[in-house]
Design a protein around this motif. Structure first.
Motif, PDB file in Angstrom:
ATOM      1  N   MET A  43       0.810  -1.217   0.000  1.00 47.66           N
ATOM      2  CA  MET A  43       0.000   0.000   0.000  1.00 47.66           C
ATOM      3  C   MET A  43       0.845   1.269   0.000  1.00 47.66           C
ATOM      4  O   MET A  43       0.352   2.353  -0.284  1.00 47.66           O
ATOM      5  CB  MET A  43      -0.915   0.007   1.221  1.00 47.66           C
ATOM      6  N   GLN A  44       2.123   1.156   0.347  1.00 47.10           N
ATOM      7  CA  GLN A  44       2.952   2.353   0.447  1.00 47.10           C
ATOM      8  C   GLN A  44       3.143   3.022  -0.912  1.00 47.10           C
ATOM      9  O   GLN A  44       3.322   4.224  -1.004  1.00 47.10           O
ATOM     10  CB  GLN A  44       4.322   1.996   1.045  1.00 47.10           C
ATOM     11  N   GLY A  45       3.088   2.238  -1.965  1.00 44.81           N
ATOM     12  CA  GLY A  45       3.364   2.782  -3.287  1.00 44.81           C
ATOM     13  C   GLY A  45       2.233   3.565  -3.910  1.00 44.81           C
ATOM     14  O   GLY A  45       2.464   4.378  -4.793  1.00 44.81           O
ATOM     15  N   GLY A  46       0.996   3.337  -3.483  1.00 43.16           N
ATOM     16  CA  GLY A  46      -0.091   4.042  -4.148  1.00 43.16           C
ATOM     17  C   GLY A  46      -1.389   4.071  -3.386  1.00 43.16           C
ATOM     18  O   GLY A  46      -2.420   4.489  -3.919  1.00 43.16           O
ATOM     19  N   GLY A  47      -1.380   3.629  -2.138  1.00 43.68           N
ATOM     20  CA  GLY A  47      -2.581   3.687  -1.326  1.00 43.68           C
ATOM     21  C   GLY A  47      -3.711   2.852  -1.896  1.00 43.68           C
ATOM     22  O   GLY A  47      -3.494   1.850  -2.576  1.00 43.68           O
ATOM     23  N   TYR A  48      -4.948   3.283  -1.626  1.00 45.80           N
ATOM     24  CA  TYR A  48      -6.113   2.540  -2.096  1.00 45.80           C
ATOM     25  C   TYR A  48      -6.176   2.506  -3.621  1.00 45.80           C
ATOM     26  O   TYR A  48      -6.637   1.521  -4.208  1.00 45.80           O
ATOM     27  CB  TYR A  48      -7.394   3.166  -1.546  1.00 45.80           C
ATOM     28  N   ILE A  70      -8.609  -4.773   3.809  1.00 45.45           N
ATOM     29  CA  ILE A  70      -7.848  -3.532   3.960  1.00 45.45           C
ATOM     30  C   ILE A  70      -8.174  -2.853   5.287  1.00 45.45           C
ATOM     31  O   ILE A  70      -9.186  -3.138   5.922  1.00 45.45           O
ATOM     32  CB  ILE A  70      -8.132  -2.546   2.798  1.00 45.45           C
ATOM     33  N   ASP A  71      -7.285  -1.940   5.681  1.00 42.62           N
ATOM     34  CA  ASP A  71      -7.466  -1.159   6.904  1.00 42.62           C
ATOM     35  C   ASP A  71      -8.120   0.180   6.577  1.00 42.62           C
ATOM     36  O   ASP A  71      -7.825   0.789   5.543  1.00 42.62           O
ATOM     37  CB  ASP A  71      -6.118  -0.897   7.584  1.00 42.62           C
ATOM     38  N   PHE A  72      -8.958   0.645   7.494  1.00 43.82           N
ATOM     39  CA  PHE A  72      -9.615   1.941   7.313  1.00 43.82           C
ATOM     40  C   PHE A  72      -8.742   3.092   7.792  1.00 43.82           C
ATOM     41  O   PHE A  72      -8.942   4.239   7.393  1.00 43.82           O
ATOM     42  CB  PHE A  72     -10.953   1.958   8.059  1.00 43.82           C
ATOM     43  N   ASP A  73      -7.756   2.812   8.631  1.00 44.92           N
ATOM     44  CA  ASP A  73      -6.990   3.907   9.237  1.00 44.92           C
ATOM     45  C   ASP A  73      -6.246   4.746   8.204  1.00 44.92           C
ATOM     46  O   ASP A  73      -5.960   5.916   8.443  1.00 44.92           O
ATOM     47  CB  ASP A  73      -6.027   3.388  10.309  1.00 44.92           C
ATOM     48  N   ARG A  74      -5.947   4.175   7.048  1.00 45.83           N
ATOM     49  CA  ARG A  74      -5.270   4.960   6.010  1.00 45.83           C
ATOM     50  C   ARG A  74      -6.152   6.117   5.545  1.00 45.83           C
ATOM     51  O   ARG A  74      -5.663   7.223   5.292  1.00 45.83           O
ATOM     52  CB  ARG A  74      -4.894   4.073   4.823  1.00 45.83           C
ATOM     53  N   ALA A  75      -7.449   5.877   5.440  1.00 41.62           N
ATOM     54  CA  ALA A  75      -8.376   6.929   5.020  1.00 41.62           C
ATOM     55  C   ALA A  75      -8.465   8.034   6.065  1.00 41.62           C
ATOM     56  O   ALA A  75      -8.721   9.196   5.737  1.00 41.62           O
ATOM     57  CB  ALA A  75      -9.759   6.335   4.763  1.00 41.62           C
ATOM     58  N   ARG A  76      -8.236   7.684   7.321  1.00 41.69           N
ATOM     59  CA  ARG A  76      -8.313   8.663   8.399  1.00 41.69           C
ATOM     60  C   ARG A  76      -7.026   9.471   8.529  1.00 41.69           C
ATOM     61  O   ARG A  76      -7.054  10.647   8.893  1.00 41.69           O
ATOM     62  CB  ARG A  76      -8.613   7.958   9.721  1.00 41.69           C
ATOM     63  N   LYS A  77      -5.902   8.843   8.222  1.00 39.69           N
ATOM     64  CA  LYS A  77      -4.607   9.486   8.451  1.00 39.69           C
ATOM     65  C   LYS A  77      -4.085  10.285   7.258  1.00 39.69           C
ATOM     66  O   LYS A  77      -3.293  11.208   7.430  1.00 39.69           O
ATOM     67  CB  LYS A  77      -3.564   8.427   8.824  1.00 39.69           C
ATOM     68  N   HIS A  78      -4.507   9.913   6.060  1.00 40.91           N
ATOM     69  CA  HIS A  78      -3.930  10.525   4.863  1.00 40.91           C
ATOM     70  C   HIS A  78      -4.993  11.292   4.075  1.00 40.91           C
ATOM     71  O   HIS A  78      -5.937  10.683   3.558  1.00 40.91           O
ATOM     72  CB  HIS A  78      -3.299   9.458   3.969  1.00 40.91           C
ATOM     73  N   PRO A  79      -4.853  12.607   3.980  1.00 44.70           N
ATOM     74  CA  PRO A  79      -5.808  13.414   3.207  1.00 44.70           C
ATOM     75  C   PRO A  79      -5.879  12.931   1.758  1.00 44.70           C
ATOM     76  O   PRO A  79      -4.880  12.622   1.140  1.00 44.70           O
ATOM     77  CB  PRO A  79      -5.209  14.830   3.283  1.00 44.70           C
ATOM     78  N   GLY A  80      -7.065  12.865   1.246  1.00 49.11           N
ATOM     79  CA  GLY A  80      -7.246  12.452  -0.142  1.00 49.11           C
ATOM     80  C   GLY A  80      -7.445  10.966  -0.343  1.00 49.11           C
ATOM     81  O   GLY A  80      -7.794  10.529  -1.447  1.00 49.11           O
ATOM     82  N   GLU A  81      -7.243  10.166   0.702  1.00 50.03           N
ATOM     83  CA  GLU A  81      -7.380   8.719   0.545  1.00 50.03           C
ATOM     84  C   GLU A  81      -8.834   8.249   0.616  1.00 50.03           C
ATOM     85  O   GLU A  81      -9.172   7.211   0.053  1.00 50.03           O
ATOM     86  CB  GLU A  81      -6.556   7.983   1.607  1.00 50.03           C
ATOM     87  N   LEU A  82      -9.696   9.006   1.300  1.00 53.70           N
ATOM     88  CA  LEU A  82     -11.093   8.583   1.417  1.00 53.70           C
ATOM     89  C   LEU A  82     -11.777   8.477   0.050  1.00 53.70           C
ATOM     90  O   LEU A  82     -12.472   7.484  -0.211  1.00 53.70           O
ATOM     91  CB  LEU A  82     -11.869   9.521   2.338  1.00 53.70           C
ATOM     92  N   PRO A  83     -11.605   9.453  -0.858  1.00 57.88           N
ATOM     93  CA  PRO A  83     -12.204   9.296  -2.196  1.00 57.88           C
ATOM     94  C   PRO A  83     -11.684   8.064  -2.929  1.00 57.88           C
ATOM     95  O   PRO A  83     -12.426   7.413  -3.672  1.00 57.88           O
ATOM     96  CB  PRO A  83     -11.797  10.584  -2.917  1.00 57.88           C
ATOM     97  N   ARG A  84     -10.404   7.727  -2.722  1.00 50.46           N
ATOM     98  CA  ARG A  84      -9.835   6.531  -3.368  1.00 50.46           C
ATOM     99  C   ARG A  84     -10.468   5.261  -2.792  1.00 50.46           C
ATOM    100  O   ARG A  84     -10.712   4.300  -3.516  1.00 50.46           O
ATOM    101  CB  ARG A  84      -8.317   6.491  -3.153  1.00 50.46           C
ATOM    102  N   LEU A  85     -10.726   5.282  -1.480  1.00 52.77           N
ATOM    103  CA  LEU A  85     -11.388   4.139  -0.854  1.00 52.77           C
ATOM    104  C   LEU A  85     -12.795   3.972  -1.420  1.00 52.77           C
ATOM    105  O   LEU A  85     -13.241   2.852  -1.695  1.00 52.77           O
ATOM    106  CB  LEU A  85     -11.448   4.322   0.660  1.00 52.77           C
ATOM    107  N   PRO A 110      -9.845   0.169  13.271  1.00 54.28           N
ATOM    108  CA  PRO A 110      -8.970   0.920  12.369  1.00 54.28           C
ATOM    109  C   PRO A 110      -8.042   0.053  11.525  1.00 54.28           C
ATOM    110  O   PRO A 110      -7.643   0.447  10.449  1.00 54.28           O
ATOM    111  CB  PRO A 110      -8.150   1.785  13.330  1.00 54.28           C
ATOM    112  N   ASP A 111      -7.686  -1.160  12.048  1.00 53.40           N
ATOM    113  CA  ASP A 111      -6.719  -1.984  11.333  1.00 53.40           C
ATOM    114  C   ASP A 111      -6.822  -3.440  11.781  1.00 53.40           C
ATOM    115  O   ASP A 111      -7.592  -3.787  12.680  1.00 53.40           O
ATOM    116  CB  ASP A 111      -5.288  -1.463  11.549  1.00 53.40           C
ATOM    117  N   PHE A 112      -6.036  -4.289  11.136  1.00 52.60           N
ATOM    118  CA  PHE A 112      -6.074  -5.718  11.449  1.00 52.60           C
ATOM    119  C   PHE A 112      -5.492  -6.010  12.829  1.00 52.60           C
ATOM    120  O   PHE A 112      -5.857  -7.007  13.464  1.00 52.60           O
ATOM    121  CB  PHE A 112      -5.312  -6.516  10.387  1.00 52.60           C
ATOM    122  N   GLU A 113      -4.592  -5.158  13.303  1.00 48.64           N
ATOM    123  CA  GLU A 113      -4.013  -5.372  14.630  1.00 48.64           C
ATOM    124  C   GLU A 113      -5.090  -5.292  15.715  1.00 48.64           C
ATOM    125  O   GLU A 113      -5.029  -6.018  16.713  1.00 48.64           O
ATOM    126  CB  GLU A 113      -2.891  -4.362  14.891  1.00 48.64           C
TER     127      GLU A 113
END
Length: 214
Positions: A43-48, A70-85, A110-113
């Motif tokens: 996911m580091q290379g391009g997110g959702y 997938i984890d939802f926390d990426r949408a919360r932490k990174h601006p612009g990721e929610l539309p990609r989700l 928030p995540d699998f952990e």
């Protein structure tokens, strides 16, 4: 002479983003004897968006269903990721509406952990990182994520996925599906998204356990 009867197999494809998920499902595959083709996605290379492109490139190989975990926390932490989700959600819904191979979007919030901690009976909602590093005595979250036998660790000594499944309450995504066991067919008739639950920890990973266990 009659033709030999074709043996139908329950094969699933699983797309997952993290080491913890990969190690857990890989060991689960061996323990339960189910045929799971694991497709780890960085996911580091391009997110959702990168995740979606990876899924699109995968051939519709011979499987009963695809799971996108997938984890939802990426949408919360990174601006612009929610539309990609949301684009990823719409893609899965479109595949299901077209009656193609069912795409189960599994969203851990928030995540699998957090889902992992729910396996442990003594866990009652504490901070996930502190619980893993201090209470479980692992010292480092990265050590936990890299644990090859994380499935065994979370399913022994009184810990189990049954504990986890019984604790899942609030879910952002809920897939409504039907399983035709005699015809070896799975259909997703509808997918509901409950954005009002985005601040509530939970997951619909129960669907994954339900489908692969029939």
């Amino acid at each position: 002479m009659s033709r030999p009867k074709r043996e139908l197999r329950k094969k699933y494809v699983v797309f997952c983003e993290g080491d913890t998920e990969y190690n857990y499902i890989d060991a689960m595959r061996l323990n339960q004897g189910v045929e799971l083709a694991l497709k780890p996605v960085n996911m580091q290379g391009g997110g959702y968006a990168g995740f979606l492109e990876h899924i699109k490139k995968e051939a519709d190989n011979n499987c009963l269903a695809k799971f996108i975990i997938i984890d939802f926390d990426r949408a919360r932490k990174h601006p612009g990721e929610l539309p990609r989700l949301k684009e990823l959600m719409e893609y899965c819904k479109l595949q299901n509406e077209r009656k193609k191979i069912p795409h189960f979007l599994i969203l851990d919030n928030p995540d699998f952990e957090y889902v992992a901690c729910l396996h442990i009976e003594a866990y009652h909602g504490q901070d996930v990182r502190k619980y893993i590093e201090q209470t479980l005595g692992l010292g480092d979250m990265e050590k936990f994520k890299a644990m090859r036998d994380v499935y065994g660790y979370l399913n022994t000594k009184g810990n189990s996925f049954e504990h986890m499944l019984s604790r899942l309450k609030k879910k952002i995504v809920v897939n409504h599906y039907q399983i035709n066991k005699s015809g070896f067919e799975i259909k997703i008739s509808d997918t509901e998204v409950f954005w009002e639950h985005e601040n509530e920890r939970g997951s619909n990973i129960n669907e994954f356990f339900d489908v692969i266990s029939w």
